[in-house]
Design an enzyme around this catalytic site. Structure first.
Site, PDB file in Angstrom:
ATOM      1  N   ARG A 101      -8.801  -4.477   7.175  1.00  0.00           N
ATOM      2  CA  ARG A 101      -9.124  -3.639   6.026  1.00  0.00           C
ATOM      3  C   ARG A 101     -10.497  -4.055   5.494  1.00  0.00           C
ATOM      4  NH1 ARG A 101      -4.260  -1.307   5.539  1.00  0.00           N
ATOM      5  NH2 ARG A 101      -2.379  -2.509   5.145  1.00  0.00           N
TER       6      ARG A 101
ATOM      7  N   ASP B 276       9.355   3.295  -0.473  1.00  0.00           N
ATOM      8  CA  ASP B 276      10.272   2.632  -1.397  1.00  0.00           C
ATOM      9  C   ASP B 276       9.955   2.921  -2.858  1.00  0.00           C
ATOM     10  OD1 ASP B 276       7.908   1.195  -1.143  1.00  0.00           O
ATOM     11  OD2 ASP B 276       8.856  -0.718  -1.612  1.00  0.00           O
TER      12      ASP B 276
ATOM     13  N   GLU C 158      -3.276  -2.230  -7.970  1.00  0.00           N
ATOM     14  CA  GLU C 158      -3.897  -2.532  -6.680  1.00  0.00           C
ATOM     15  C   GLU C 158      -4.565  -1.264  -6.157  1.00  0.00           C
ATOM     16  OE1 GLU C 158      -1.939  -5.723  -4.101  1.00  0.00           O
ATOM     17  OE2 GLU C 158      -0.292  -4.391  -4.599  1.00  0.00           O
ATOM     18  N   GLU C 159      -5.618  -1.477  -5.389  1.00  0.00           N
ATOM     19  CA  GLU C 159      -6.336  -0.339  -4.817  1.00  0.00           C
ATOM     20  C   GLU C 159      -5.464   0.457  -3.854  1.00  0.00           C
ATOM     21  OE1 GLU C 159      -6.750  -0.514  -1.355  1.00  0.00           O
ATOM     22  OE2 GLU C 159      -5.791  -2.493  -1.472  1.00  0.00           O
TER      23      GLU C 159
ATOM     24  N   THR D  41      -4.122 -10.016  -2.955  1.00  0.00           N
ATOM     25  CA  THR D  41      -3.364  -8.803  -2.637  1.00  0.00           C
ATOM     26  C   THR D  41      -1.871  -9.101  -2.553  1.00  0.00           C
ATOM     27  OG1 THR D  41      -5.208  -7.813  -1.474  1.00  0.00           O
ATOM     28  CG2 THR D  41      -3.015  -7.108  -0.800  1.00  0.00           C
TER      29      THR D  41
ATOM     30  N   ASP E 294       7.272   2.511  -4.816  1.00  0.00           N
ATOM     31  CA  ASP E 294       6.454   1.691  -5.709  1.00  0.00           C
ATOM     32  C   ASP E 294       4.985   2.119  -5.736  1.00  0.00           C
ATOM     33  OD1 ASP E 294       6.003   0.751  -3.170  1.00  0.00           O
ATOM     34  OD2 ASP E 294       6.406  -1.359  -3.619  1.00  0.00           O
ATOM     35  N   ARG E 295       4.582   2.991  -4.820  1.00  0.00           N
ATOM     36  CA  ARG E 295       3.188   3.449  -4.834  1.00  0.00           C
ATOM     37  C   ARG E 295       3.077   4.845  -5.415  1.00  0.00           C
ATOM     38  NH1 ARG E 295       0.015   1.610   0.560  1.00  0.00           N
ATOM     39  NH2 ARG E 295       0.888  -0.483   0.695  1.00  0.00           N
TER      40      ARG E 295
ATOM     41  N   THR F  76       2.784  -9.827   3.309  1.00  0.00           N
ATOM     42  CA  THR F  76       2.381  -9.464   1.948  1.00  0.00           C
ATOM     43  C   THR F  76       3.593  -9.055   1.111  1.00  0.00           C
ATOM     44  OG1 THR F  76       0.376  -8.559   2.955  1.00  0.00           O
ATOM     45  CG2 THR F  76       0.734  -8.064   0.638  1.00  0.00           C
TER      46      THR F  76
ATOM     47  N   LYS G 132       5.379  -2.859  -8.675  1.00  0.00           N
ATOM     48  CA  LYS G 132       4.610  -1.660  -8.953  1.00  0.00           C
ATOM     49  C   LYS G 132       5.594  -0.488  -8.990  1.00  0.00           C
ATOM     50  CE  LYS G 132       2.924  -1.333  -4.144  1.00  0.00           C
ATOM     51  NZ  LYS G 132       3.031  -2.628  -3.456  1.00  0.00           N
TER      52      LYS G 132
ATOM     53  N   ASP H 150       5.561   6.515  -2.165  1.00  0.00           N
ATOM     54  CA  ASP H 150       5.730   5.998  -0.801  1.00  0.00           C
ATOM     55  C   ASP H 150       7.205   5.772  -0.450  1.00  0.00           C
ATOM     56  OD1 ASP H 150       6.225   3.751  -2.360  1.00  0.00           O
ATOM     57  OD2 ASP H 150       5.349   2.369  -0.907  1.00  0.00           O
TER      58      ASP H 150
ATOM     59  N   ARG I  62       8.622  -7.605   7.762  1.00  0.00           N
ATOM     60  CA  ARG I  62       8.596  -6.261   8.347  1.00  0.00           C
ATOM     61  C   ARG I  62       8.476  -6.350   9.847  1.00  0.00           C
ATOM     62  NH1 ARG I  62       4.909  -2.710   4.172  1.00  0.00           N
ATOM     63  NH2 ARG I  62       5.947  -3.602   2.378  1.00  0.00           N
TER      64      ARG I  62
ATOM     65  N   SER J  20       8.495  -0.111   3.241  1.00  0.00           N
ATOM     66  CA  SER J  20       7.590   0.605   2.349  1.00  0.00           C
ATOM     67  C   SER J  20       6.881   1.787   3.003  1.00  0.00           C
ATOM     68  CB  SER J  20       6.590  -0.371   1.756  1.00  0.00           C
ATOM     69  OG  SER J  20       5.876   0.251   0.736  1.00  0.00           O
ATOM     70  N   HIS J  21       5.540   1.681   3.140  1.00  0.00           N
ATOM     71  CA  HIS J  21       4.766   2.819   3.629  1.00  0.00           C
ATOM     72  C   HIS J  21       4.765   2.910   5.159  1.00  0.00           C
ATOM     73  CE1 HIS J  21       2.312  -0.764   3.434  1.00  0.00           C
ATOM     74  NE2 HIS J  21       1.583  -0.270   4.413  1.00  0.00           N
TER      75      HIS J  21
HETATM   76  C1  VG1 Z   1      -0.580  -3.636   1.580  1.00  0.00           C
HETATM   77  C2  VG1 Z   1      -1.515  -3.413   0.417  1.00  0.00           C
HETATM   78  C3  VG1 Z   1      -1.121  -4.287  -0.752  1.00  0.00           C
HETATM   79  C4  VG1 Z   1       0.329  -4.024  -1.115  1.00  0.00           C
HETATM   80  C5  VG1 Z   1       1.207  -4.220   0.111  1.00  0.00           C
HETATM   81  C6  VG1 Z   1       2.641  -3.863  -0.141  1.00  0.00           C
HETATM   82  O1  VG1 Z   1      -0.680  -4.974   2.014  1.00  0.00           O
HETATM   83  O2  VG1 Z   1      -2.838  -3.656   0.787  1.00  0.00           O
HETATM   84  O3  VG1 Z   1      -1.967  -4.024  -1.830  1.00  0.00           O
HETATM   85  O4  VG1 Z   1       0.753  -4.875  -2.137  1.00  0.00           O
HETATM   86  O5  VG1 Z   1       0.749  -3.400   1.172  1.00  0.00           O
HETATM   87  O6  VG1 Z   1       2.772  -2.557  -0.604  1.00  0.00           O
HETATM   88  P1  VG1 Z   1      -1.550  -5.395   3.286  1.00  0.00           P
HETATM   89  O7  VG1 Z   1      -1.300  -6.865   3.452  1.00  0.00           O
HETATM   90  O8  VG1 Z   1      -1.054  -4.575   4.440  1.00  0.00           O
HETATM   91  O9  VG1 Z   1      -2.941  -5.051   2.966  1.00  0.00           O
HETATM   92  V1  VG1 Z   1       4.143  -1.687  -0.258  1.00  0.00           V
HETATM   93  O10 VG1 Z   1       4.168  -0.380  -1.172  1.00  0.00           O
HETATM   94  O11 VG1 Z   1       3.890  -1.367   1.349  1.00  0.00           O
HETATM   95  O12 VG1 Z   1       5.400  -2.734  -0.361  1.00  0.00           O
HETATM   96 CO    CO Z   2       5.952   0.446  -1.204  1.00  0.00          CO
END
Ligand code: VG1
Ligand code: CO
Length: 667
Positions: free
Chosen positions: A620, A403, A487-488, A468, A405-406, A142, A500, A401, A146, A237-238
């Site tokens: 999810r 990086d 995004e949710e 997504t 962006d959240r 996505t 974001k 988060d 990673r 990211s997270h």
């Molecule tokens: C998740 C979220 C998605 C977001 C992505 C990257 O992806 O659901 O909405 O854009 O993380 O966010 P997934 O495929 O795990 O559902 V970030 O802040 O981790 O770069």
């Molecule tokens: Co992020």
């Protein structure tokens, strides 16, 4: 006969040559090689040195031919060109180094011109061309590639992927690149490698964040502001960090946004055939000092991580008004979760906007984020949640988060769902200077609740539904069709960049609060009264066996279209499908983006597998139901969604497939 030309210039002494990995990184061992020891005219290497060098190298290479051309005019193509050497014969100990770059470069140019052969790549002096073999698992998800840190630490793993990125670009020669990361473990190590690879691949300039730090939104800002070819962001990211955590690499294109699918697919395709990468043999760059330095032919510019981003924020929001708000008795708490936003949040909220010191908590980026998940939700940002739901709670709280962006937005004793947040920002955008003239449109990812759609309808603007992942918003933003996106998963942003942006969302909220002088809770409740409430929740089942998760999805894919007209209690199925998206700008199609079951009253259940996890699969399940009656807008969320939750279990047999009786995370 030889397909590789290798040059070493970095060897401080000939001892380095006993380090076989370094001298013979790859397949040249035991092959015939010719070696030229070239000398710049002003620092000539005598045949005595040349012969001595040859003896040292002979043990490693068969059929060695040494040419020492004192006139610097090498006439045949050697396989190795040594520009630096130290003679260790007892009496001599003469050190030869081509420290006179100009003459050395002139010599090299002569050499390449004299030996330009079709089909051979030409190399600059200290570029190593390293043979490698593909890894089969470098498919970006996505948001970038990673993997566990340990996977990235395997020899050639990072290098293969980075070279695959460079090979997929239209050309790196003379280009500028932005580079930075979220400060997690392996960040600076990877940056040093990427800098050397960029230099070897012909980039002329890299803008790298101070100490390797750049948030994802700040990188997007830098790419756009300086019109770089693109940027590399090092972040998972997270996902947790540290030696045993995750690492990640994302490529962003010249519009500042995540590479679209056609680019990530090209990168993946290249990673499956890659057989060599290029890297400069040079010492590490000092990332702690701002300013420029040279890496081969490339300029490395260590830039302030915050400045450009902060200026952009100042251009969008009413900083004076927010400053007044923050210095007139209102209290806020910003949790950077030991991740990248610490330096940004301190500069913006404490130094510029006058919030007292200590407003930003967990503000120092740590390599392991203090051991936590840098994921701003009710589960992982529980420290902040306790503060905002505790006695004497501040008026506003937010977390970001890994990086940056959240964002998670909290009021005093109140949680704002990300879907509601997008809707509230859309409805109030005109209060903010950067958006005072109105919005072109709004876009949300498919599983995000339809709260924003209702606002868009009232405002008479378009609302787009994308798969997504932020990369799908890029074309809409570039084409001026959408101004705000969300995004949710705690992501909100706008056309100011192409990612974001966590702190942007916080500033947006503070600007609204400063203008409206009402509490977060008041603003959201009033919003529900006007537009109705979209109850919303996401259930994650993490660490599920991949095969079982895939089977569950396959079954759903075939069952969903057959459900139309079926009744479950008060709910009647209106449609069931697997979401497929046709980009309205370039017509590209992305299919299999999540199974949806939509009900006649607008409620929905969505199922998809995560594309960011690194262990097994994460299922999810997203739930949404609409309540227009304001007397019924105060239910506990899981209770309000109890029926759809039970329907999801019945249709997908989640317990049976995952082996879990309940979700691992509920947001
Ligand atoms: C998740 C979220 C998605 C977001 C992505 C990257 O992806 O659901 O909405 O854009 O993380 O966010 P997934 O495929 O795990 O559902 V970030 O802040 O981790 O770069
Ligand atoms: Co992020």
């Amino acid at each position: 006969m030889f397909d590789k030309l290798l040059f070493w210039r970095q060897c401080k002494t000939f001892h380095t040559f006993s380090d076989r990995d370094r001298l013979l990184p790859h397949s040249c061992e035991a092959r015939s090689m010719s070696v030229a020891i070239a000398s710049a005219p002003s620092s000539q290497l005598s045949s005595h040195h040349a012969i001595h060098c040859s003896l040292l190298v002979r043990s490693l290479i068969t059929d060695l031919r040494v040419m020492a051309r004192e006139d610097g005019n090498v006439k045949i193509a050697p396989d190795i060109l040594i520009f630096q050497a130290k003679c260790h014969s007892a009496k001599c100990n003469h050190e030869y180094r081509s420290k006179i770059p100009n003459s050395a470069i002139a010599l090299f140019e002569k050499f390449t011109v004299a030996n330009a052969r079709s089909g051979t790549i030409t190399y600059s002096m200290n570029i190593l061309e390293v043979s490698t073999t593909p890894f089969t698992d470098q498919k970006p998800g996505t948001s970038g590639l990673r993997k566990a840190v340990k996977v990235f630490q395997q020899p050639h793993y990072l290098e293969n992927f980075v070279q695959s990125i460079f090979d997929s670009l239209e050309g790196c020669q003379g280009q500028t690149l932005a580079l930075g990361g979220d400060g997690r473990y392996y960040n600076t190590k990877a940056i040093q490698i990427i800098l050397k690879m960029a230099a070897a691949n012909g980039f002329s300039r890299i803008k790298v964040g101070h100490r390797g730090i750049l948030s994802t939104p700040a990188t997007s800002c830098i790419i756009r502001q300086y019109k770089t070819l693109g940027g590399i962001i090092l972040s998972a990211s997270h996902n947790p960090g540290g030696v045993d955590g995750d690492f990640g690499v994302k490529y962003n294109t010249g519009n500042g946004g995540p590479a679209p699918e056609k680019v990530t697919e090209a990168i993946y395709a290249r990673s499956k055939t890659i057989d060599r990468y290029k890297i400069l043999d040079a010492p590490d760059i000092d990332l702690d000092t701002l300013g420029e330095s040279r890496l081969g032919e490339m300029t490395v510019e260590v830039i302030d991580s915050v400045q450009d981003y902060q200026k952009l924020m100042e251009s969008l929001f009413d900083f004076d008004r927010i400053r007044q708000f923050l210095t007139s008795g209102k209290r806020i708490c910003i949790d950077s979760m030991h991740a990248v936003t610490g330096p940004y949040a301190r500069a913006i909220f404490e130094q510029s906007l006058g919030a007292p010191q200590g407003t930003v908590v967990n503000g120092t980026p740590l390599e392991d984020f203090g051991g936590g998940h840098p994921d701003p939700n009710l589960v992982y940002a529980h420290d902040l949640v306790e503060i905002l739901f505790g006695d004497n709670a501040p008026d506003f709280g937010a977390a970001s988060d890994g990086d940056g962006d959240r964002n998670m937005i909290l009021g005093k004793h109140f949680f704002v769902t990300p879907s509601d947040s997008l809707a509230v920002l859309t409805a109030n955008a005109k209060l903010v200077p950067g958006y005072a003239s109105g919005l072109a449109g709004v876009a949300r990812s498919m599983p995000t609740s339809q709260a924003a759609d209702r606002v868009a309808a009232k405002l008479g603007i378009d609302c787009y539904e994308t798969p997504t992942g932020w990369k799908f918003f890029g074309n809409l933003l570039d084409a001026g069709k959408a101004t705000l996106c969300g995004e949710e998963s705690f992501g909100t942003g706008s056309n100011h960049i192409r990612e974001k942006d966590g702190l942007w969302a916080v500033l947006f909220w503070l600007n609204i609060l400063a203008v409206r002088q009402q509490s977060v809770e008041h603003i959201v409740r009033e919003h529900w009264q006007t537009y109705g409430r979209n109850y919303y929740s996401r259930h994650d089942y993490e660490g599920v066996d991949s095969d079982r998760a895939n089977t569950l999805m396959e079954k759903l894919r075939s069952v969903a279209p057959t459900l139309k007209g079926k009744r479950y209690g008060q709910y009647e199925v209106e449609y069931g499908d697997d979401f497929s998206y046709t980009d309205p700008i370039d017509g590209s199609i992305s299919s299999k983006q999540g199974v949806r079951i939509g009900f006649v009253d607008g409620s929905r259940i969505v199922f998809r597998l995560s594309g960011t996890g690194t262990q097994g699969a994460t299922l999810r399940v997203y739930f949404e139901s609409y309540e227009g009656d304001s007397s019924k807008q105060d239910l506990e969320v899981q209770q309000a969604l109890a029926e759809p939750i039970a329907i999801a279990q019945e249709v997908a047999q989640i317990r049976e497939y995952t082996g879990m009786s309940k979700p691992t995370v509920i947001t």
